[in-house]
Design a protein around this motif. Structure first.
Motif, PDB file in Angstrom:
ATOM      1  N   PHE A 248      30.065   4.274  24.787  1.00 44.27           N
ATOM      2  CA  PHE A 248      29.787   2.945  25.184  1.00 44.27           C
ATOM      3  C   PHE A 248      29.884   2.823  26.305  1.00 44.27           C
ATOM      4  O   PHE A 248      29.269   1.870  27.051  1.00 44.27           O
ATOM      5  CB  PHE A 248      31.246   2.273  24.231  1.00 44.27           C
ATOM      6  N   THR A 249      30.737   3.714  27.279  1.00 42.64           N
ATOM      7  CA  THR A 249      30.752   3.389  28.714  1.00 42.64           C
ATOM      8  C   THR A 249      29.412   3.644  29.063  1.00 42.64           C
ATOM      9  O   THR A 249      28.748   2.974  30.371  1.00 42.64           O
ATOM     10  CB  THR A 249      31.885   4.408  29.301  1.00 42.64           C
ATOM     11  N   TYR A 250      28.675   4.810  28.567  1.00 42.75           N
ATOM     12  CA  TYR A 250      27.380   4.946  28.894  1.00 42.75           C
ATOM     13  C   TYR A 250      26.399   3.937  28.850  1.00 42.75           C
ATOM     14  O   TYR A 250      25.645   3.488  29.707  1.00 42.75           O
ATOM     15  CB  TYR A 250      26.878   6.273  28.035  1.00 42.75           C
ATOM     16  N   LEU A 251      26.541   3.020  27.582  1.00 39.66           N
ATOM     17  CA  LEU A 251      25.813   2.056  27.103  1.00 39.66           C
ATOM     18  C   LEU A 251      26.011   0.992  28.324  1.00 39.66           C
ATOM     19  O   LEU A 251      24.962   0.149  28.580  1.00 39.66           O
ATOM     20  CB  LEU A 251      26.127   1.680  25.929  1.00 39.66           C
TER      21      LEU A 251
ATOM     22  N   ASP B  12      16.292   7.317  34.892  1.00 37.25           N
ATOM     23  CA  ASP B  12      15.077   8.163  34.774  1.00 37.25           C
ATOM     24  C   ASP B  12      14.914   9.377  35.723  1.00 37.25           C
ATOM     25  O   ASP B  12      14.530  10.358  35.271  1.00 37.25           O
ATOM     26  CB  ASP B  12      13.909   7.049  34.406  1.00 37.25           C
ATOM     27  N   ASN B  13      15.313   8.945  36.847  1.00 39.90           N
ATOM     28  CA  ASN B  13      15.113  10.046  37.913  1.00 39.90           C
ATOM     29  C   ASN B  13      16.031  11.159  37.698  1.00 39.90           C
ATOM     30  O   ASN B  13      15.939  12.400  37.783  1.00 39.90           O
ATOM     31  CB  ASN B  13      15.292   9.202  39.362  1.00 39.90           C
ATOM     32  N   ASP B  14      17.252  10.807  37.420  1.00 42.15           N
ATOM     33  CA  ASP B  14      18.334  11.620  36.973  1.00 42.15           C
ATOM     34  C   ASP B  14      17.868  12.675  36.017  1.00 42.15           C
ATOM     35  O   ASP B  14      18.025  13.941  35.964  1.00 42.15           O
ATOM     36  CB  ASP B  14      19.601  11.225  36.637  1.00 42.15           C
ATOM     37  N   ILE B  15      17.326  11.951  34.850  1.00 38.70           N
ATOM     38  CA  ILE B  15      17.042  12.895  33.804  1.00 38.70           C
ATOM     39  C   ILE B  15      15.885  13.780  34.108  1.00 38.70           C
ATOM     40  O   ILE B  15      15.498  14.647  33.637  1.00 38.70           O
ATOM     41  CB  ILE B  15      16.444  12.020  32.508  1.00 38.70           C
ATOM     42  N   TYR B  16      14.846  13.311  35.037  1.00 37.29           N
ATOM     43  CA  TYR B  16      13.518  13.917  35.294  1.00 37.29           C
ATOM     44  C   TYR B  16      14.288  15.280  36.115  1.00 37.29           C
ATOM     45  O   TYR B  16      13.814  16.391  35.773  1.00 37.29           O
ATOM     46  CB  TYR B  16      12.646  12.983  36.201  1.00 37.29           C
ATOM     47  N   ASP B  17      15.084  15.137  37.099  1.00 40.15           N
ATOM     48  CA  ASP B  17      15.664  16.142  37.875  1.00 40.15           C
ATOM     49  C   ASP B  17      16.222  17.233  36.771  1.00 40.15           C
ATOM     50  O   ASP B  17      16.113  18.442  37.033  1.00 40.15           O
ATOM     51  CB  ASP B  17      16.800  15.761  38.820  1.00 40.15           C
ATOM     52  N   LEU B  18      17.088  16.623  35.997  1.00 37.18           N
ATOM     53  CA  LEU B  18      17.686  17.514  34.958  1.00 37.18           C
ATOM     54  C   LEU B  18      16.873  18.489  34.238  1.00 37.18           C
ATOM     55  O   LEU B  18      16.991  19.531  33.957  1.00 37.18           O
ATOM     56  CB  LEU B  18      18.684  16.629  34.097  1.00 37.18           C
ATOM     57  N   PRO B  59      13.946   5.680  26.565  1.00 34.50           N
ATOM     58  CA  PRO B  59      15.334   5.015  26.382  1.00 34.50           C
ATOM     59  C   PRO B  59      16.354   6.246  26.108  1.00 34.50           C
ATOM     60  O   PRO B  59      15.732   6.866  24.979  1.00 34.50           O
ATOM     61  CB  PRO B  59      15.554   3.808  25.727  1.00 34.50           C
ATOM     62  N   HIS B  60      17.324   6.552  26.716  1.00 35.43           N
ATOM     63  CA  HIS B  60      18.470   7.487  26.135  1.00 35.43           C
ATOM     64  C   HIS B  60      19.801   6.827  26.218  1.00 35.43           C
ATOM     65  O   HIS B  60      20.202   6.216  26.751  1.00 35.43           O
ATOM     66  CB  HIS B  60      18.560   8.630  27.285  1.00 35.43           C
ATOM     67  N   GLY B  61      20.492   7.533  24.944  1.00 37.08           N
ATOM     68  CA  GLY B  61      22.022   7.095  24.577  1.00 37.08           C
ATOM     69  C   GLY B  61      22.753   8.454  25.434  1.00 37.08           C
ATOM     70  O   GLY B  61      22.108   9.450  25.893  1.00 37.08           O
TER      71      GLY B  61
END
Lengths: 328, 367
Positions: A248-251, B12-18, B59-61
C-alpha cells in the motif's frame, strides 16, 4: 480449430461488453476468414478472425489494433498443447495481418499510423476461475511463436477476465447509483501518467485502457466534473490482495509520483476479494507514509489521509451455467 | 530529497536502470519470463534493451518490483562466514556485559538482540540498515542481519560471524569491551597464509582442505580461483592487463588439474601442469567443491572456501552452499539448503581443519 458458433458468440458478447467499458472500439466484420499471405511458411490458405478492436496509444502517436481469438472452455478441460497451438496460430495471424491488404481494408483506418497485436481471450464458462490456467503459459517458448521483431501477443485468461469483468461491473454500479459516484463515460478516461523516459503524447485522444494497463495490477480511472469544475475523481483498481503495508505504501507513493494527490482530486482505491485485514493494513500504511514524510500536518499528509479504501462488495460471476462445449 | 521517499516506489527510469544494469542475472529469457507472467509474449527477435524499455513503461505494483529484485539477487544468497578464535575461554557474563556496553553506542537504525545459545555459547543478532551504492537507486537501502555466535569450548572461544564489514566491526567493538573488562588483551588465532611464501604451500592448503575434511570424501571440484605471486611485485599497468589474461588462463589450467585429481585421486604434486603453474607463481585463492558424507545418509554437501584478500591470503571465509540429499539409492538432482544445526557442524569442521592445516604448513616452512 473449428469452434461451435454458440461458444464464439458467447465469448464475443462478453468481450464486447467488457472492452467497451475500457473504451475500446470494434472495427470491421466479426468471425470471418481472410487469405494467408505466407501460405508455405504458415501451412494454411486462410486465417480466422474473431473480432478486431482498436484504441489509441498514449506514449506514441499510434493506434493499436487488437486482433482477437476468443475461446471458451470448461474448467479442467484446457491443456497446455491447446493453448500453445492457439498462440502459434495467433502469432501467424498477427504477422500476416501486417502484410494483408484484405485485413487492412476490413479493419484499419486509412489515415493513421498503427500497429497490430494479438489477443488470446480465454474464459472458462463454468464455476470459478481456473487458477492453473496461467501455468500452462510457462510451457510456451517465445521462439515457437515466430513473431516478427516488435510484435506482441497478449493472453487474458480466466483469472484476468474475472478481474476485468468485475472492474467494469463496479464502474457501471458506481455510475448507476441514485447519487452517481461516477459521471457518464464521456467524462471518464483511463489514466496514463507522464513517465520519466516517455511522455504521454495523446492525453485527450488516448482515453482507453491499453493492454499493458489491463494486464497490470493497477488500473486508474479518471473522472472529470461534468459541470466543468476543476475537481476530479480518481478510482484506482488494484488487483492484489493488500496483505502488507509495503504494497500500500508503494501504491500511495506511485499516486504521488503520478501527481494524483492534490486538493482538487478525490482518490478511492478498490480491491477485489482482498485479505481480510486489508482495511486496517491500508490505514497503517497511510500513517506510516505520513510519518516518513516527517510530520502529519503537511498538505501532502492531508491528501494521503483523504485517500479512501473500499473493497468491491458486489462480486459478479462471469460464468454462465450452460455448458457450451469445449474446444478441441 | 527526503531519503524515505527516495526508496518507496520505482518510476520507469528506476525500473529501466534496475533491468538494464543487471545483465548477468536479468537475461533475455528472464525478461521474457517477467512479461509472460503477465500474459505478454514478445518476439524472440526483440533485443534485450527493447524488452527492458518496454517493461519499464508498463505499470508495476510492489510485488512486481520485488520479483525483479529477487531475479537480480536470489533470496538464497547468503553472506559467507568467517571466524575468529581466541586462545582463552571468555566467560559468558563478560560477553553479555560487553554486548550491553556496545548497545549504548549504536544508532537508531541498529537493533541488537542477545542471549545464551542453546548449546551453551552466546548468540548476538544485529539488525541494521545499510546503503549499498553498487545497486540501483531503489534497492540501495537494505535491512541486513548479522548473527554472531560465540562458542566457548576446550579452553578456546570461537566467534563465528558473517564475512561482512559490519559484523567485523561489531565483533571488534565487543572484543575491545571484553579486553577492557579483563584488563588484558585477547590472543587471537587466524587462518592466514601470508607467511606461506611459496605458491605450492598456498595451493596445498586448499587441496588438503578439500580432501582431508573429517567424515567426508571428496567427490568433485566445482570451481576455483587463482592469483599470482607476481602480482604484488609488479604494479605496471600494462603488465596488469597481461596478468589478468594470464590469470584467467591459469585458472582454467589449475581447475582442470585439480578437477582431475579430485576424480582420479592421483597425487597433484606429481602432475607436470601443476608444477609448471606453481613455478609461474600461481596459487589457489578460492575453491568450491562437493564432498560425500561417509556416515549414513551419504548426502553430498557443496562447500566453498577462500580468502578475501587473495594476494596476501588474509580474511579466510567459507560457506556451505547446500546439499544433494541421498534418496532411495541415488542423490537428488536439485541442491537444497542445509539446516542451521548441520550448517554449524560443517562450519566447525572447516574451521578446525583449516586452522590445523595452516599450523602444519607453517611448521613445514619453518622446518
Amino acid at each position: 480449430m473449428a469452434e461451435n458458433d454458440n461458444i464464439a458468440r458467447q465469448a464475443e458478447i462478453l468481450a464486447s461488453e467488457l472492452f467497451a467499458e475500457f473504451f475500446w472500439d470494434r472495427i470491421g466484420p466479426t468471425n470471418h476468414d481472410w487469405p494467408c499471405e505466407a501460405t508455405e511458411e504458415h501451412g494454411v490458405t486462410t486465417h480466422p478472425c474473431d473480432v478486431v478492436y482498436y484504441y489509441d496509444e498514449p506514449y506514441s502517436a499510434k493506434r493499436t489494433y487488437v486482433h482477437c481469438d476468443l475461446k471458451s472452455y470448461a474448467k479442467g478441460s484446457i491443456k497446455s498443447p491447446a493453448i500453445k497451438s492457439a498462440l502459434i496460430s495467433l502469432g501467424k495471424q498477427t504477422a500476416c495481418a501486417d502484410k494483408s491488404a484484405e485485413w487492412q481494408d476490413k479493419h484499419a483506418h486509412d489515415d493513421v499510423t498503427y500497429s497490430i497485436c494479438g489477443l488470446l481471450f480465454v474464459y472458462n464458462h463454468d464455476g470459478e476461475y481456473d487458477a492453473d490456467f496461467n501455468t500452462t503459459l510457462t510451457f510456451v517458448a517465445n521462439e515457437s511463436l515466430h513473431l516478427p521483431k516488435g510484435k506482441k501477443l497478449f493472453v487474458l485468461g480466466p483469472k484476468e477476465i474475472f478481474w476485468l469483468d468485475n472492474v467494469s461491473h463496479e464502474i457501471q454500479r458506481m455510475r448507476g447509483k441514485r447519487t452517481p459516484e461516477l459521471p457518464g463515460p464521456e467524462h471518464c478516461s483511463f489514466y496514463h501518467p507522464q513517465l520519466v523516459r516517455k511522455a504521454n503524447l495523446q492525453v485527450k485522444k488516448a482515453k482507453g485502457a491499453t493492454l499493458e494497463t489491463l494486464t497490470s495490477p493497477v488500473i486508474i480511472l479518471e473522472a472529470r466534473d461534468p459541470r466543468g469544475k476543476a475537481e476530479r475523481k480518481i478510482v484506482v483498481f488494484y488487483s492484489r490482495k493488500g496483505e502488507t503495508t509495503h504494497e500500500f505504501t508503494y501504491l500511495i507513493d506511485i499516486l504521488r509520483k503520478y501527481e494524483l494527490l492534490d486538493e482538487r482530486t478525490q482518490v478511492t482505491i478498490k480491491t477485489l476479494n482482498p485479505d481480510p485485514n486489508s482495511s486496517p493494513t491500508f490505514q497503517k500504511s497511510q500513517q506510516q507514509y505520513i510519518e516518513g514524510l516527517a510530520g502529519s500536518s503537511t498538505d501532502l499528509g492531508e491528501y494521503v489521509l483523504a485517500i479512501r479504501y473500499e473493497p468491491i462488495t458486489e462480486i459478479k460471476s462471469t460464468y454462465s451455467s450452460i455448458d457450451l462445449g469445449t474446444w478441441a | 530529497m527526503n531519503e524515505y521517499l527516495d526508496h518507496l516506489s520505482a518510476n520507469d527510469n528506476d525500473i529501466y536502470d534496475l533491468l538494464i544494469s543487471g545483465k548477468q542475472r536479468i537475461t533475455v529469457s528472464v525478461l521474457r519470463e517477467l512479461l509472460r507472467d503477465r500474459g505478454i509474449f514478445c518476439s524472440a527477435k526483440d533485443e534485450r534493451e527493447d524488452i527492458c524499455d518496454y517493461i519499464s513503461m508498463i505499470p508495476h505494483g510492489f510485488h512486481d518490483i520485488e520479483a525483479i529484485v529477487e531475479k537480480r539477487e536470489p533470496p538464497g544468497r547468503r553472506d559467507k562466514t568467517t571466524n575468529i578464535q581466541f586462545d582463552s575461554e571468555i566467560a559468558l557474563d563478560d560477553i553479555k556485559e560487553a554486548v550491553e556496553s556496545y548497545m549504548k553506542t549504536i544508532g537508531p537504525n541498529e537493533e541488537v538482540k542477545h542471549r545464551i545459545g542453546r548449546d551453551g555459547g552466546y548468540v548476538i543478532k544485529v539488525e541494521y540498515d545499510e546503503f549499498n551504492h553498487n545497486r540501483a537507486k531503489l534497492l540501495q537501502r537494505e535491512r541486513n542481519e548479522a548473527k554472531i555466535d560465540f562458542l566457548v569450548e576446550n579452553g578456546k572461544t570461537v566467534v563465528r560471524l558473517p564475512a561482512t564489514d559490519k559484523a567485523k566491526r561489531v565483533v571488534e567493538a565487543i572484543k575491545e569491551c571484553v579486553e577492557q573488562r579483563r584488563k588484558a588483551p585477547l590472543a587471537q588465532e587466524k587462518v592466514e597464509l601470508a607467511e606461506l611464501s611459496t605458491p605450492e604451500l598456498r595451493s596445498k592448503f586448499f587441496t588438503s582442505l578439500i580432501s582431508k575434511l573429517p567424515g567426508f570424501k571428496l567427490r568433485n571440484v566445482m570451481n576455483l580461483k587463482v592469483s599470482s605471486l607476481r602480482r604484488s611485485e609488479e604494479t605496471d599497468e600494462s603488465l596488469g592487463i597481461d596478468l589478468d589474461t594470464a590469470e584467467s588462463e591459469a585458472r582454467m589450467e589449475m581447475f582442470a588439474v585439480v578437477h582431475s585429481m579430485a576424480l582420479s585421486g592421483q597425487n597433484l604434486v606429481q602432475s607436470k601442469e601443476y608444477k609448471e603453474l606453481s613455478q609461474r607463481g600461481f596459487y589457489i585463492t578460492h575453491i568450491s567443491w562437493k564432498s560425500e558424507q561417509i556416515e549414513n545418509p551419504p548426502n553430498i554437501v557443496q562447500f566453498e572456501a577462500g580468502f578475501e584478500d587473495k594476494h596476501n591470503c588474509l580474511g579466510f571465509r567459507y560457506g556451505v552452499q547446500g546439499e544433494f540429499k541421498y534418496h532411495k539409492g541415488s542423490h537428488r538432482k536439485g541442491i537444497s539448503p542445509v539446516d542451521d544445526k548441520e550448517r554449524a557442524k560443517y562450519f566447525s569442521l572447516i574451521e578446525q581443519t583449516a586452522l590445523k592445516l595452516k599450523n602444519e604448513l607453517l611448521a613445514e616452512t619453518e622446518g
